[in-house]
Design an enzyme around this catalytic site. Structure first.
Site, PDB file in Angstrom:
ATOM      1  N   TYR A  11       0.827  -1.225   0.000  1.00 30.28           N
ATOM      2  CA  TYR A  11       0.000   0.000   0.000  1.00 30.28           C
ATOM      3  C   TYR A  11       0.860   1.274   0.000  1.00 30.28           C
ATOM      4  O   TYR A  11       0.828   2.052  -0.954  1.00 30.28           O
ATOM      5  CB  TYR A  11      -0.920  -0.060   1.229  1.00 30.28           C
ATOM      6  N   SER A 124       6.648   3.205  13.088  1.00 29.32           N
ATOM      7  CA  SER A 124       5.218   3.402  13.327  1.00 29.32           C
ATOM      8  C   SER A 124       5.010   4.138  14.640  1.00 29.32           C
ATOM      9  O   SER A 124       5.801   3.968  15.586  1.00 29.32           O
ATOM     10  CB  SER A 124       4.551   2.020  13.404  1.00 29.32           C
ATOM     11  N   TYR A 148       4.126  -6.701  17.303  1.00 29.47           N
ATOM     12  CA  TYR A 148       4.362  -5.937  16.068  1.00 29.47           C
ATOM     13  C   TYR A 148       5.128  -4.652  16.389  1.00 29.47           C
ATOM     14  O   TYR A 148       6.157  -4.347  15.779  1.00 29.47           O
ATOM     15  CB  TYR A 148       3.031  -5.606  15.376  1.00 29.47           C
ATOM     16  N   LYS A 152       9.186  -3.103  15.509  1.00 26.46           N
ATOM     17  CA  LYS A 152       9.589  -1.771  15.008  1.00 26.46           C
ATOM     18  C   LYS A 152      10.588  -1.134  15.969  1.00 26.46           C
ATOM     19  O   LYS A 152      11.584  -0.534  15.551  1.00 26.46           O
ATOM     20  CB  LYS A 152       8.364  -0.878  14.841  1.00 26.46           C
ATOM     21  N   LEU A 199      -9.423   1.213  10.477  1.00 28.29           N
ATOM     22  CA  LEU A 199     -10.722   1.878  10.390  1.00 28.29           C
ATOM     23  C   LEU A 199     -11.119   2.254   8.954  1.00 28.29           C
ATOM     24  O   LEU A 199     -12.209   1.880   8.491  1.00 28.29           O
ATOM     25  CB  LEU A 199     -10.704   3.142  11.269  1.00 28.29           C
ATOM     26  N   GLY A 293      -6.387  -2.828  24.479  1.00 28.32           N
ATOM     27  CA  GLY A 293      -5.074  -2.291  24.095  1.00 28.32           C
ATOM     28  C   GLY A 293      -5.131  -0.962  23.357  1.00 28.32           C
ATOM     29  O   GLY A 293      -4.094  -0.345  23.120  1.00 28.32           O
TER      30      GLY A 293
HETATM   31  P1  NAD Z   1       1.642  -3.731   3.026  1.00 26.91           P
HETATM   32  O1  NAD Z   1       1.387  -5.041   3.655  1.00 26.91           O
HETATM   33  O2  NAD Z   1       0.656  -3.221   2.019  1.00 26.91           O
HETATM   34  O3  NAD Z   1       3.096  -3.673   2.388  1.00 26.91           O
HETATM   35  C1  NAD Z   1       4.168  -4.428   2.910  1.00 26.91           C
HETATM   36  C2  NAD Z   1       4.815  -5.153   1.748  1.00 26.91           C
HETATM   37  O4  NAD Z   1       5.917  -5.921   2.221  1.00 26.91           O
HETATM   38  C3  NAD Z   1       3.859  -6.134   1.042  1.00 26.91           C
HETATM   39  O5  NAD Z   1       3.894  -5.884  -0.339  1.00 26.91           O
HETATM   40  C4  NAD Z   1       4.420  -7.517   1.394  1.00 26.91           C
HETATM   41  O6  NAD Z   1       4.191  -8.442   0.364  1.00 26.91           O
HETATM   42  C5  NAD Z   1       5.897  -7.185   1.590  1.00 26.91           C
HETATM   43  N1  NAD Z   1       6.611  -8.118   2.474  1.00 26.91           N
HETATM   44  C6  NAD Z   1       6.276  -8.516   3.731  1.00 26.91           C
HETATM   45  N2  NAD Z   1       7.196  -9.376   4.210  1.00 26.91           N
HETATM   46  C7  NAD Z   1       8.144  -9.512   3.245  1.00 26.91           C
HETATM   47  C8  NAD Z   1       9.338 -10.287   3.136  1.00 26.91           C
HETATM   48  N3  NAD Z   1       9.750 -11.091   4.115  1.00 26.91           N
HETATM   49  N4  NAD Z   1      10.062 -10.185   2.002  1.00 26.91           N
HETATM   50  C9  NAD Z   1       9.660  -9.395   0.986  1.00 26.91           C
HETATM   51  N5  NAD Z   1       8.532  -8.667   1.019  1.00 26.91           N
HETATM   52  C10 NAD Z   1       7.781  -8.719   2.141  1.00 26.91           C
HETATM   53  O7  NAD Z   1       1.777  -2.664   4.231  1.00 26.91           O
HETATM   54  P2  NAD Z   1       1.821  -1.078   4.199  1.00 26.91           P
HETATM   55  O8  NAD Z   1       0.577  -0.582   4.849  1.00 26.91           O
HETATM   56  O9  NAD Z   1       2.196  -0.582   2.864  1.00 26.91           O
HETATM   57  O10 NAD Z   1       2.996  -0.838   5.240  1.00 26.91           O
HETATM   58  C11 NAD Z   1       4.347  -0.690   4.810  1.00 26.91           C
HETATM   59  C12 NAD Z   1       5.229  -0.585   6.029  1.00 26.91           C
HETATM   60  O11 NAD Z   1       4.784   0.506   6.844  1.00 26.91           O
HETATM   61  C13 NAD Z   1       5.216  -1.825   6.927  1.00 26.91           C
HETATM   62  O12 NAD Z   1       6.522  -2.056   7.408  1.00 26.91           O
HETATM   63  C14 NAD Z   1       4.291  -1.417   8.058  1.00 26.91           C
HETATM   64  O13 NAD Z   1       4.606  -2.102   9.253  1.00 26.91           O
HETATM   65  C15 NAD Z   1       4.584   0.073   8.173  1.00 26.91           C
HETATM   66  N6  NAD Z   1       3.460   0.825   8.749  1.00 26.91           N
HETATM   67  C16 NAD Z   1       2.213   0.721   8.194  1.00 26.91           C
HETATM   68  C17 NAD Z   1       1.146   1.414   8.775  1.00 26.91           C
HETATM   69  C18 NAD Z   1      -0.246   1.279   8.207  1.00 26.91           C
HETATM   70  O14 NAD Z   1      -1.206   1.592   8.931  1.00 26.91           O
HETATM   71  N7  NAD Z   1      -0.437   0.869   6.963  1.00 26.91           N
HETATM   72  C19 NAD Z   1       1.362   2.232   9.889  1.00 26.91           C
HETATM   73  C20 NAD Z   1       2.653   2.323  10.411  1.00 26.91           C
HETATM   74  C21 NAD Z   1       3.701   1.622   9.833  1.00 26.91           C
HETATM   75  N1  UDP Z   2     -11.757   1.292  14.978  1.00 31.32           N
HETATM   76  C1  UDP Z   2     -13.106   0.985  15.083  1.00 31.32           C
HETATM   77  N2  UDP Z   2     -13.596  -0.047  14.324  1.00 31.32           N
HETATM   78  C2  UDP Z   2     -12.820  -0.769  13.461  1.00 31.32           C
HETATM   79  C3  UDP Z   2     -11.432  -0.434  13.356  1.00 31.32           C
HETATM   80  C4  UDP Z   2     -10.934   0.602  14.139  1.00 31.32           C
HETATM   81  O1  UDP Z   2     -13.844   1.612  15.835  1.00 31.32           O
HETATM   82  O2  UDP Z   2     -13.319  -1.696  12.810  1.00 31.32           O
HETATM   83  C5  UDP Z   2     -11.221   2.421  15.777  1.00 31.32           C
HETATM   84  C6  UDP Z   2     -10.098   2.036  16.745  1.00 31.32           C
HETATM   85  O3  UDP Z   2     -10.640   1.652  17.992  1.00 31.32           O
HETATM   86  C7  UDP Z   2      -9.287   3.335  16.814  1.00 31.32           C
HETATM   87  C8  UDP Z   2      -9.451   3.941  15.419  1.00 31.32           C
HETATM   88  O4  UDP Z   2     -10.632   3.333  14.868  1.00 31.32           O
HETATM   89  O5  UDP Z   2      -9.861   4.243  17.755  1.00 31.32           O
HETATM   90  C9  UDP Z   2      -8.277   3.643  14.485  1.00 31.32           C
HETATM   91  O6  UDP Z   2      -8.027   2.242  14.496  1.00 31.32           O
HETATM   92  P1  UDP Z   2      -6.938   1.585  13.527  1.00 31.32           P
HETATM   93  O7  UDP Z   2      -6.909   0.123  13.844  1.00 31.32           O
HETATM   94  O8  UDP Z   2      -7.215   1.982  12.127  1.00 31.32           O
HETATM   95  O9  UDP Z   2      -5.576   2.292  13.943  1.00 31.32           O
HETATM   96  P2  UDP Z   2      -4.730   2.213  15.317  1.00 31.32           P
HETATM   97  O10 UDP Z   2      -5.695   1.967  16.441  1.00 31.32           O
HETATM   98  O11 UDP Z   2      -3.765   1.113  15.121  1.00 31.32           O
HETATM   99  O12 UDP Z   2      -4.096   3.546  15.441  1.00 31.32           O
END
Ligand code: NAD
Ligand code: UDP
Length: 337
Positions: A11, A124, A148, A152, A199, A293
């Site tokens: 993503y 994150s 998780y 990080k 969400l 949590g």
């Molecule tokens: P995503 O799952 O869409 O993208 C992660 C990508 O990494 C995927 O394409 C997956 O196939 C690839 N991948 C996973 N393990 C792998 C491996 N061992 N070898 C090669 N490829 C691998 O997730 P995203 O939402 O795009 O998130 C990207 C990064 O940002 C992640 O590290 C995630 O932890 C971090 N992050 C995401 C969020 C969020 O809410 N989306 C928030 C904070 C941090």
């Molecule tokens: N949340 C919710 N219903 C859902 C998913 C999330 O009410 O199906 C709420 C959750 O409790 C939080 C906010 O939406 O207050 C954002 O949640 P998300 O899981 O997207 O992010 P994070 O909590 O990891 O920051």
């Protein structure tokens, strides 16, 4: 410059690859497609008119990762690859530590031996745990509360140690708040496998009719309307933050950490309302118990990224919902045709 993007089919990665290509960089994506679809990169090529190479490789395959970096002539690496579902990490912590921490070690060893010492890492806001010191600043003590988040935190510590041991490394630790939205074309976006944990993708699937209603986790928090507050950041703003960070580590060595958030919190019901307006339909929801949590309120102090990188989020919640909706309604099943 030539950039290796791990997890670039995912993503946030696919949106960042798009920005890198538009800025004229050469991009190679390393991804095992465990949580993504190569279609995302085909669409990125369609939007930009530029080519991106995909190496379908697992970070745990150290020989293959070495092979990509050796002779690849990369300037920098942007490291998104990782598993990201909090609940799954509680059930299966070893898989998370192996994939995220051991995978990162393989990557760093390969970078080290190839002489590539610039890295942008996807951290994150979860590293702040349930700190009540909002807005959350980079100076806070890290106290992740689930496996998780601890992957990080451990990777951040490892990268700090690496930069201390070898001053030629330059590393940006980017602490994302809550990414949502999609590229304005509606051609790429988030395509969650199974039931979305987050969400906005859940709300989007309710709006498009894939799910009956949203369960709102908790209506008794000490917030504006009793629901949880988060800092939702448009994925394109986030992607642009990576380019700013890459620029900084071209010019400076050491380990740097920045929050990437808007600095503004929105409640669950504010998101539901904004998304309903963007989609032109009301979003059915039911208030249920709190999710164990969950913090009541989390939003960034975004001052450091502005001061050091000249970066700040430019898009608001309304635009985020409109863009997310455009992607969702034209791709109701994500990249699954
Ligand atoms: P995503 O799952 O869409 O993208 C992660 C990508 O990494 C995927 O394409 C997956 O196939 C690839 N991948 C996973 N393990 C792998 C491996 N061992 N070898 C090669 N490829 C691998 O997730 P995203 O939402 O795009 O998130 C990207 C990064 O940002 C992640 O590290 C995630 O932890 C971090 N992050 C995401 C969020 C969020 O809410 N989306 C928030 C904070 C941090
Ligand atoms: N949340 C919710 N219903 C859902 C998913 C999330 O009410 O199906 C709420 C959750 O409790 C939080 C906010 O939406 O207050 C954002 O949640 P998300 O899981 O997207 O992010 P994070 O909590 O990891 O920051």
């Amino acid at each position: 410059m030539k950039v290796l993007v791990t997890g670039g089919a995912g993503y946030i990665g696919s949106h960042t690859v798009l920005c890198l290509l538009e800025e004229g960089h050469d991009v190679v994506v390393l991804d095992n497609l465990s949580n993504s679809n190569a279609e995302s990169l085909i669409r990125v090529q369609e939007i930009t008119g530029k080519q991106v190479a995909l190496q379908e490789i697992d970070l745990l395959d150290s020989a293959a990762v070495h092979g990509v970096l050796r002779g690849g002539n990369f300037d920098s690496v942007v490291h998104f690859a990782g598993l990201k579902a909090v609940g799954e990490s509680v059930v299966d912590p070893l898989t998370y530590y192996k994939n995220n921490v051991a995978g990162t070690i393989n990557l760093l060893e390969s970078m080290q031996s190839a002489g590539v010492h610039r890295l942008v890492f996807s951290s994150s806001a979860t590293v702040y745990g349930n700190s009540e010191n909002v807005p959350l600043t980079e100076k806070l003590h890290l106290e992740a509360t689930n496996p998780y988040g601890r992957t990080k935190q451990h990777i951040e510590e490892m990268l700090n140690d690496l930069c201390t041991s070898d001053p030629t490394w330059a590393v940006a630790l980017l602490r994302y708040f809550n990414p949502a939205g999609a590229h304005e074309s509606g051609l790429i976006g988030e395509s969650p496998v199974g039931v979305p944990n987050n969400l906005v993708p859940f709300v989007a699937q309710v709006a498009v009719g894939r799910r009956d209603k949203l369960f709102v986790f908790g209506g008794d928090y000490p917030t504006i309307d009793g629901t949880g507050v988060r800092d939702y950041i448009h994925v394109m703003d986030l992607a642009e933050g990576h380019l700013a960070a890459l620029g900084h580590i071209q010019r400076n060595c050491g380990a740097f950490k920045w929050n990437l958030g808007t600095g503004k919190g929105s409640s669950v019901l504010e998101v539901v309302d904004a998304f309903g307006k963007a989609a032109g339909r009301s979003i059915k929801y039911e208030l249920v118990a709190r999710r164990p949590g969950d913090a009541a309120v989390s939003y960034a102090d975004a001052a450091a990224a502005l001061a050091d990188l000249g970066w700040s989020a430019r898009r608001n919640l309304e635009q985020m919902c409109a863009d997310h909706w455009r992607w969702q309604v034209s791709n109701p099943n994500g990249y699954e045709r």
